[in-house]
Design an enzyme around this catalytic site. Structure first.
Site, short mmCIF file in Angstrom:
data_model
loop_
_atom_site.label_atom_id
_atom_site.label_comp_id
_atom_site.label_asym_id
_atom_site.label_seq_id
_atom_site.Cartn_x
_atom_site.Cartn_y
_atom_site.Cartn_z
N LYS A 31 0.83 -1.21 0.00
CA LYS A 31 0.00 0.00 0.00
C LYS A 31 0.87 1.26 0.00
O LYS A 31 0.67 2.17 -0.81
CB LYS A 31 -0.94 0.03 1.22
CG LYS A 31 -1.88 -1.15 1.31
CD LYS A 31 -2.81 -1.04 2.50
CE LYS A 31 -2.14 -1.06 3.85
NZ LYS A 31 -1.44 -2.30 4.19
N ARG A 107 -10.13 0.24 8.31
CA ARG A 107 -9.74 -1.16 8.52
C ARG A 107 -10.86 -1.98 9.13
O ARG A 107 -10.68 -3.18 9.36
CB ARG A 107 -8.57 -1.23 9.49
CG ARG A 107 -7.28 -1.06 8.78
CD ARG A 107 -6.15 -1.18 9.76
NE ARG A 107 -5.10 -0.37 9.22
CZ ARG A 107 -3.85 -0.72 9.15
NH1 ARG A 107 -3.45 -1.87 9.63
NH2 ARG A 107 -2.97 0.07 8.60
N ARG A 146 11.76 -5.44 5.04
CA ARG A 146 11.43 -4.02 4.84
C ARG A 146 12.28 -3.09 5.71
O ARG A 146 12.46 -3.32 6.90
CB ARG A 146 9.96 -3.78 5.16
CG ARG A 146 9.61 -2.29 5.12
CD ARG A 146 8.15 -2.05 5.07
NE ARG A 146 7.47 -2.48 6.28
CZ ARG A 146 6.18 -2.34 6.47
NH1 ARG A 146 5.43 -1.78 5.53
NH2 ARG A 146 5.62 -2.77 7.58
N ARG A 179 10.98 -1.36 11.27
CA ARG A 179 9.88 -1.06 12.19
C ARG A 179 9.80 -2.12 13.28
O ARG A 179 9.96 -3.31 13.01
CB ARG A 179 8.56 -1.01 11.41
CG ARG A 179 8.24 0.36 10.89
CD ARG A 179 7.10 0.39 9.92
NE ARG A 179 5.88 -0.32 10.34
CZ ARG A 179 4.76 -0.33 9.63
NH1 ARG A 179 4.70 0.33 8.48
NH2 ARG A 179 3.70 -0.99 10.05
N ARG A 190 -0.78 -8.98 13.42
CA ARG A 190 -1.30 -7.97 12.48
C ARG A 190 -1.97 -8.65 11.28
O ARG A 190 -3.03 -8.22 10.83
CB ARG A 190 -0.16 -7.06 12.01
CG ARG A 190 0.33 -6.11 13.09
CD ARG A 190 1.69 -5.51 12.76
NE ARG A 190 1.68 -4.72 11.56
CZ ARG A 190 2.72 -4.63 10.71
NH1 ARG A 190 3.84 -5.28 10.97
NH2 ARG A 190 2.64 -3.89 9.64
P1 AP5 Z 1 4.78 -1.60 1.94
O1 AP5 Z 1 4.43 -0.76 0.76
O2 AP5 Z 1 5.56 -0.96 3.05
O3 AP5 Z 1 3.49 -2.36 2.52
P2 AP5 Z 1 2.18 -1.81 3.23
O4 AP5 Z 1 1.01 -2.47 2.57
O5 AP5 Z 1 2.18 -0.31 3.28
O6 AP5 Z 1 2.36 -2.47 4.66
P3 AP5 Z 1 2.32 -1.88 6.13
O7 AP5 Z 1 2.95 -2.95 7.01
O8 AP5 Z 1 2.92 -0.52 6.23
O9 AP5 Z 1 0.86 -1.82 6.44
P4 AP5 Z 1 0.23 -1.86 7.81
O10 AP5 Z 1 -1.14 -1.81 7.39
O11 AP5 Z 1 0.53 -2.91 8.78
O12 AP5 Z 1 0.94 -0.69 8.61
P5 AP5 Z 1 0.45 0.74 8.98
O13 AP5 Z 1 1.64 1.59 9.01
O14 AP5 Z 1 -0.71 1.15 8.12
O15 AP5 Z 1 5.58 -2.87 1.37
C1 AP5 Z 1 6.08 -3.87 2.27
C2 AP5 Z 1 7.46 -4.35 1.77
O16 AP5 Z 1 7.28 -5.07 0.53
C3 AP5 Z 1 8.45 -3.24 1.46
O17 AP5 Z 1 9.73 -3.64 1.86
C4 AP5 Z 1 8.37 -3.06 -0.08
O18 AP5 Z 1 9.61 -2.60 -0.63
C5 AP5 Z 1 8.05 -4.47 -0.54
N1 AP5 Z 1 7.17 -4.50 -1.71
C6 AP5 Z 1 6.09 -3.70 -1.96
N2 AP5 Z 1 5.51 -4.03 -3.12
C7 AP5 Z 1 6.23 -5.09 -3.62
C8 AP5 Z 1 6.11 -5.89 -4.79
N3 AP5 Z 1 5.14 -5.69 -5.68
N4 AP5 Z 1 7.01 -6.88 -4.99
C9 AP5 Z 1 8.01 -7.10 -4.08
N5 AP5 Z 1 8.18 -6.37 -2.95
C10 AP5 Z 1 7.30 -5.38 -2.72
O19 AP5 Z 1 -0.16 0.53 10.44
C11 AP5 Z 1 0.67 0.36 11.57
C12 AP5 Z 1 -0.19 0.26 12.83
O20 AP5 Z 1 -0.96 1.48 13.00
C13 AP5 Z 1 -1.24 -0.85 12.86
O21 AP5 Z 1 -0.70 -2.09 13.25
C14 AP5 Z 1 -2.23 -0.28 13.89
O22 AP5 Z 1 -1.75 -0.44 15.20
C15 AP5 Z 1 -2.24 1.20 13.55
N6 AP5 Z 1 -3.28 1.56 12.56
C16 AP5 Z 1 -3.07 2.01 11.30
N7 AP5 Z 1 -4.23 2.25 10.67
C17 AP5 Z 1 -5.21 1.94 11.55
C18 AP5 Z 1 -6.63 1.96 11.49
N8 AP5 Z 1 -7.30 2.35 10.38
N9 AP5 Z 1 -7.33 1.59 12.59
C19 AP5 Z 1 -6.70 1.22 13.72
N10 AP5 Z 1 -5.35 1.16 13.84
C20 AP5 Z 1 -4.61 1.51 12.77
#
Ligand code: AP5
Length: 240
Positions: A31, A107, A146, A179, A190
């Site tokens: 994402k 979410r 990552r 992270r 998660r």
């Molecule tokens: P990346 O693009 O970083 O993946 P992502 O989908 O953004 O994953 P996240 O782990 O950041 O999502 P998340 O939802 O857990 O975390 P968030 O920060 O939102 O890609 C991942 C890796 O793969 C990278 O190394 C990249 O280079 C590689 N990659 C990407 N595309 C690729 C491809 N096509 N091929 C190969 N490699 C590839 O949330 C963190 C925390 O915040 C949550 O746990 C929760 O506590 C809180 N939170 C956030 N939003 C909410 C909400 N709406 N409600 C409640 N709590 C929330």
């Protein structure tokens, strides 16, 4: 896709289309990676709930400490904090025209309903929900590799998308870090939350005729190209 192909796609793109998009995908589905490319292609405002929470968790306030406790455990931050934070951000002047790209929010179905209500209040709506589909074993491998840059959260992967100089961001030269929630049991927790709870959003947006699904296992540029095609073909008329 090479630079020229990407440029051709961008030049015929929907820049300034004023489309409100949600990126749905499990942790590690790409994402954040795709959001960075879409911001370049569409000039859209990117709102990442995780980035907002990580910034808030650095503040030495009661709220900051509370948020940090959820992040460290890999649990969802409660809706009453999350919804308010996102709606406050959406109501800022830079979101008034040109559209927004929501990454990580909503979410839960309750968050999606609150978002719809909040957007209706300002005469807006979600136009498209794009689901990045990636198998679980691939997600675990991606998260373990990552690394993120300290200064602007640029995303790398030591296996699939490494920086030119190990440990250093190509774009701004800041140090890269892993992270704390990308390790061990927290990753499993998660992912379990995504596949039991967040996945229900697919039915929610499918019922509204707003869901598009993309194979997120392809190379980064191919995923981007597919998303751009979906946005270009997006039908502005209300769902039938
Ligand atoms: P990346 O693009 O970083 O993946 P992502 O989908 O953004 O994953 P996240 O782990 O950041 O999502 P998340 O939802 O857990 O975390 P968030 O920060 O939102 O890609 C991942 C890796 O793969 C990278 O190394 C990249 O280079 C590689 N990659 C990407 N595309 C690729 C491809 N096509 N091929 C190969 N490699 C590839 O949330 C963190 C925390 O915040 C949550 O746990 C929760 O506590 C809180 N939170 C956030 N939003 C909410 C909400 N709406 N409600 C409640 N709590 C929330």
């Amino acid at each position: 896709m090479n630079a020229m192909e990407r440029s051709a796609l961008v030049n015929t793109s929907t820049e300034g289309a004023n489309v409100n998009i949600i990126l749905i995908g499990a942790q590690g589905s790409g994402k954040g990676t795709q959001a960075a490319l879409l911001v370049q292609s569409l000039g859209i405002v990117h709102i990442a709930s995780g980035d907002l929470f990580r910034a808030a968790s650095q503040e030495q306030t009661e709220l900051g400490k509370k948020i940090r406790s959820y992040l460290d455990k890999g649990e969802l931050v409660p809706d009453e904090i999350t919804v308010q934070m996102i709606l406050n951000r959406i109501n800022k002047p830079d979101c008034a025209s040109g559209g927004v790209l929501l990454d990580g929010f909503p979410r839960t179905v309750a968050q999606a309903q609150a978002l719809d209500k909040g957007l209706q209040g300002v005469g807006q709506q979600i136009d498209l929900a794009i689901y990045l589909q990636v198998p679980r074993e691939e997600l675990i491998s991606r998260l373990s590799g990552r690394y993120i840059c300290q200064a602007h959260q640029h995303v790398y992967n030591i296996y699939t998308n490494p920086p030119k100089v190990p440990g250093v961001c190509d774009i701004d030269g800041s140090n890269l870090y892993q992270r704390s929630d990308d390790r061990g049991e927290v990753v499993e927790k998660r992912l379990n939350i995504f596949f039991s709870e967040t996945i229900r959003l697919l039915d929610y947006y499918r019922a509204e005729n707003k869901l598009a699904e993309v194979n997120g296992k392809q190379e980064i540029d191919h995923v981007h190209m597919e998303i751009m095609k979906i946005i270009k073909n997006w039908d502005r008329s209300p769902p039938k």
